[in-house]
Design a protein around this motif. Sequence first.
Motif, PDB file in Angstrom:
ATOM      1  N   ALA A  74       0.825  -1.208   0.000  1.00 25.00           N
ATOM      2  CA  ALA A  74       0.000   0.000   0.000  1.00 25.00           C
ATOM      3  C   ALA A  74       0.859   1.257   0.000  1.00 25.00           C
ATOM      4  O   ALA A  74       0.489   2.270  -0.612  1.00 25.00           O
ATOM      5  CB  ALA A  74      -0.921  -0.009   1.227  1.00 25.00           C
ATOM      6  N   ILE A  75       1.991   1.216   0.669  1.00 26.37           N
ATOM      7  CA  ILE A  75       2.846   2.397   0.773  1.00 26.37           C
ATOM      8  C   ILE A  75       3.509   2.757  -0.551  1.00 26.37           C
ATOM      9  O   ILE A  75       4.154   3.810  -0.651  1.00 26.37           O
ATOM     10  CB  ILE A  75       3.926   2.208   1.856  1.00 26.37           C
ATOM     11  CG1 ILE A  75       4.763   0.954   1.574  1.00 26.37           C
ATOM     12  CG2 ILE A  75       3.298   2.160   3.240  1.00 26.37           C
ATOM     13  CD1 ILE A  75       5.956   0.805   2.491  1.00 26.37           C
ATOM     14  N   ASP A  76       3.324   1.936  -1.584  1.00 26.15           N
ATOM     15  CA  ASP A  76       3.917   2.241  -2.895  1.00 26.15           C
ATOM     16  C   ASP A  76       3.131   3.306  -3.665  1.00 26.15           C
ATOM     17  O   ASP A  76       3.641   3.864  -4.643  1.00 26.15           O
ATOM     18  CB  ASP A  76       3.994   0.972  -3.754  1.00 26.15           C
ATOM     19  CG  ASP A  76       4.952  -0.064  -3.192  1.00 26.15           C
ATOM     20  OD1 ASP A  76       5.862   0.324  -2.433  1.00 26.15           O
ATOM     21  OD2 ASP A  76       4.791  -1.249  -3.505  1.00 26.15           O
ATOM     22  N   LEU A  77       1.898   3.583  -3.260  1.00 23.71           N
ATOM     23  CA  LEU A  77       1.070   4.465  -4.084  1.00 23.71           C
ATOM     24  C   LEU A  77       1.521   5.920  -4.022  1.00 23.71           C
ATOM     25  O   LEU A  77       1.548   6.600  -5.051  1.00 23.71           O
ATOM     26  CB  LEU A  77      -0.397   4.334  -3.687  1.00 23.71           C
ATOM     27  CG  LEU A  77      -1.045   2.987  -4.037  1.00 23.71           C
ATOM     28  CD1 LEU A  77      -2.544   3.060  -3.878  1.00 23.71           C
ATOM     29  CD2 LEU A  77      -0.689   2.531  -5.451  1.00 23.71           C
ATOM     30  N   VAL A  78       1.867   6.435  -2.849  1.00 25.61           N
ATOM     31  CA  VAL A  78       2.328   7.827  -2.804  1.00 25.61           C
ATOM     32  C   VAL A  78       3.586   8.012  -3.659  1.00 25.61           C
ATOM     33  O   VAL A  78       3.645   8.949  -4.473  1.00 25.61           O
ATOM     34  CB  VAL A  78       2.560   8.295  -1.357  1.00 25.61           C
ATOM     35  CG1 VAL A  78       3.217   9.681  -1.341  1.00 25.61           C
ATOM     36  CG2 VAL A  78       1.241   8.362  -0.590  1.00 25.61           C
ATOM     37  N   PRO A  79       4.617   7.153  -3.551  1.00 23.44           N
ATOM     38  CA  PRO A  79       5.763   7.312  -4.456  1.00 23.44           C
ATOM     39  C   PRO A  79       5.389   7.177  -5.930  1.00 23.44           C
ATOM     40  O   PRO A  79       5.971   7.861  -6.781  1.00 23.44           O
ATOM     41  CB  PRO A  79       6.723   6.199  -4.014  1.00 23.44           C
ATOM     42  CG  PRO A  79       6.330   5.865  -2.624  1.00 23.44           C
ATOM     43  CD  PRO A  79       4.854   6.105  -2.551  1.00 23.44           C
ATOM     44  N   THR A  80       4.415   6.314  -6.231  1.00 20.20           N
ATOM     45  CA  THR A  80       3.962   6.158  -7.621  1.00 20.20           C
ATOM     46  C   THR A  80       3.322   7.443  -8.128  1.00 20.20           C
ATOM     47  O   THR A  80       3.630   7.917  -9.231  1.00 20.20           O
ATOM     48  CB  THR A  80       2.963   4.992  -7.727  1.00 20.20           C
ATOM     49  OG1 THR A  80       3.586   3.783  -7.285  1.00 20.20           O
ATOM     50  CG2 THR A  80       2.476   4.812  -9.149  1.00 20.20           C
ATOM     51  N   PHE A  81       2.428   8.012  -7.331  1.00 21.55           N
ATOM     52  CA  PHE A  81       1.751   9.244  -7.739  1.00 21.55           C
ATOM     53  C   PHE A  81       2.751  10.400  -7.845  1.00 21.55           C
ATOM     54  O   PHE A  81       2.649  11.233  -8.751  1.00 21.55           O
ATOM     55  CB  PHE A  81       0.646   9.594  -6.747  1.00 21.55           C
ATOM     56  CG  PHE A  81      -0.459   8.560  -6.662  1.00 21.55           C
ATOM     57  CD1 PHE A  81      -0.682   7.660  -7.699  1.00 21.55           C
ATOM     58  CD2 PHE A  81      -1.265   8.485  -5.543  1.00 21.55           C
ATOM     59  CE1 PHE A  81      -1.698   6.707  -7.616  1.00 21.55           C
ATOM     60  CE2 PHE A  81      -2.284   7.546  -5.454  1.00 21.55           C
ATOM     61  CZ  PHE A  81      -2.500   6.657  -6.490  1.00 21.55           C
ATOM     62  N   LEU A  82       3.682  10.454  -6.913  1.00 25.48           N
ATOM     63  CA  LEU A  82       4.690  11.516  -6.937  1.00 25.48           C
ATOM     64  C   LEU A  82       5.533  11.429  -8.206  1.00 25.48           C
ATOM     65  O   LEU A  82       5.786  12.438  -8.883  1.00 25.48           O
ATOM     66  CB  LEU A  82       5.569  11.422  -5.692  1.00 25.48           C
ATOM     67  CG  LEU A  82       6.663  12.476  -5.518  1.00 25.48           C
ATOM     68  CD1 LEU A  82       6.071  13.872  -5.458  1.00 25.48           C
ATOM     69  CD2 LEU A  82       7.486  12.183  -4.264  1.00 25.48           C
ATOM     70  N   ALA A  83       5.933  10.207  -8.561  1.00 24.74           N
ATOM     71  CA  ALA A  83       6.719  10.034  -9.785  1.00 24.74           C
ATOM     72  C   ALA A  83       5.890  10.353 -11.023  1.00 24.74           C
ATOM     73  O   ALA A  83       6.380  10.981 -11.969  1.00 24.74           O
ATOM     74  CB  ALA A  83       7.254   8.605  -9.860  1.00 24.74           C
ATOM     75  N   ALA A  84       4.617   9.937 -11.029  1.00 22.63           N
ATOM     76  CA  ALA A  84       3.754  10.200 -12.184  1.00 22.63           C
ATOM     77  C   ALA A  84       3.538  11.696 -12.390  1.00 22.63           C
ATOM     78  O   ALA A  84       3.377  12.158 -13.523  1.00 22.63           O
ATOM     79  CB  ALA A  84       2.409   9.504 -11.999  1.00 22.63           C
ATOM     80  N   ALA A  85       3.554  12.461 -11.282  1.00 23.82           N
ATOM     81  CA  ALA A  85       3.350  13.903 -11.363  1.00 23.82           C
ATOM     82  C   ALA A  85       4.631  14.663 -11.657  1.00 23.82           C
ATOM     83  O   ALA A  85       4.612  15.895 -11.736  1.00 23.82           O
ATOM     84  CB  ALA A  85       2.733  14.399 -10.057  1.00 23.82           C
TER      85      ALA A  85
END
Length: 524
Positions: A374-385
């Motif tokens: 679950a903790i992977d989503l914030v880094p994923t969104f940050l990278a996508a942005a």
Amino acid sequence: MGKIRNILFIMADQLRADYLSCAGHPTLQTPHIDGLAKRGVRFDRAYCQAPVCGPSRMSFYTGRYMTSHGATYNAVPLRATELTLGDYLRPLGYRVALVGKTHMKGDDAGMRRLGLDPNSSLGVLVSQCGFEPVERDDGLHPDQGVDPDLAYNRYLRAKGYESENPWHDFANAAEGPNGEILSGWYLRNARLPARVREEDSETPYMTDRAIDFIRDSGETPWCLHLSYIKPHWPYIAPAPYHAMYGPNQILPAKRHPRERENTHPVVAAFMQHEESVNFSRDEARETVIPAYMGLVKQLDDHLGRLFAFLEAEGRMDDTLIVLTSDHGDYLGDHWLGEKELFHEESVRIPLIVYSPDAAADATRGHVEQRFAEAIDLVPTFLAAAGGTAQPHRLEGASLLPLLEGRVPDGWRDATFSECDYAFREARQILLVPPDQARGWMVRTGRWKYIAYEGFRPQLFDMETDPDEYVDLGESPAHEDARAAMAARLLAWLKQRRIRTTISNEDVEKRTGNAKSRGILFGVW
């Protein structure tokens, strides 16, 4: 197809990973969720970091393990100083909004200490888990009652559902033969239809609010957290979904008599909970699970409506979409109800990620077997942005490389989860003080090791015993495996991010240059 501009973060509360047809459920058909999986990647081994609503969501929103963020159970406040998803995306120009549930308890004392007014522009964000609350609806009031002024309650009253609390009396209750209200809180009523019209029930209502937000969003990039309350209890569905499935279509109970022999003390205490006693009865499972399946089917139908809207608006071409859940639901498996412990039915979650970027074309329809958390989503969104990675705070890892067919060096070979059962009857049964009611799980490809403070460990061989019927926690032949897994757990605990106010790059800049800054110590 195009580059990622917007982010749609969908969460369905208490949705089990195996209750999707794309995940192998034999009778429950979820064609719209399956369609998203065909266009993206389904992570088959995704895990939440705490299988209870509040702490799990705080890990999703902070990108940090429960030990790190400290909000260990429902209604345990998240520190006012803890950064969340909005704090990472807003500086990049994103509008970060919420429609639905967060189960976050604001740190009122911390805000008072900082002089933050919860009604100020900043105070709202801090008290709402970093989201702009377009519509927050946890179903339950934070004080565990039901809020009569909930926007959904006002909506229902405007639709003619006359009641101080139509959320309960109509959306989560059935009607008896003499017109009496039969509460959805009682499992026995799950076979009956809710008193609300289907189009006015919670799932279509939240879908409509999300569509309204996206339609009116303008040119500003957005991240919308669409957080559905269902299929979380009360287990009651509106017609026709209440009657779409029958007892002959439910999965057999995944439980074994040997699980009740020499049972681990913590698990045995949870087996004594009322929800576990009732869900261990076939009558309860055969009453509740068809309604649960109906709620999942309703969710899928309205996600289909949402995806069709996104397609018509051209938003499928520029929106990263994530579909997941905060935890699972035992539904009587392992002689347990609810969630909270570390069996796969509770701790494993569905996770589907769709990227519109052409770089993700090679993995469309792929089922990823590497561990995701679950903790992977914030880094994923940050990278996508287009943001800069912040590993001094964030404990997860971006999933974008896996979406693009690349495996980063050192990708995890284990996954971790935690629990704090201080607020549960099990702690009182075991006579455990509140600050010792803790448990930890580490799972590798083969082993699942569980440690409860003050008790023997548990060990399961996930290769030979994927149903987790055989607890090897006291097996002499597996002493070495337990020792190795205990070492993995200790090493993980020592790696938590505790220096969060300064980046690793700044540490490097300040290392070994005291003399150049005029600080002379130890000089002859």
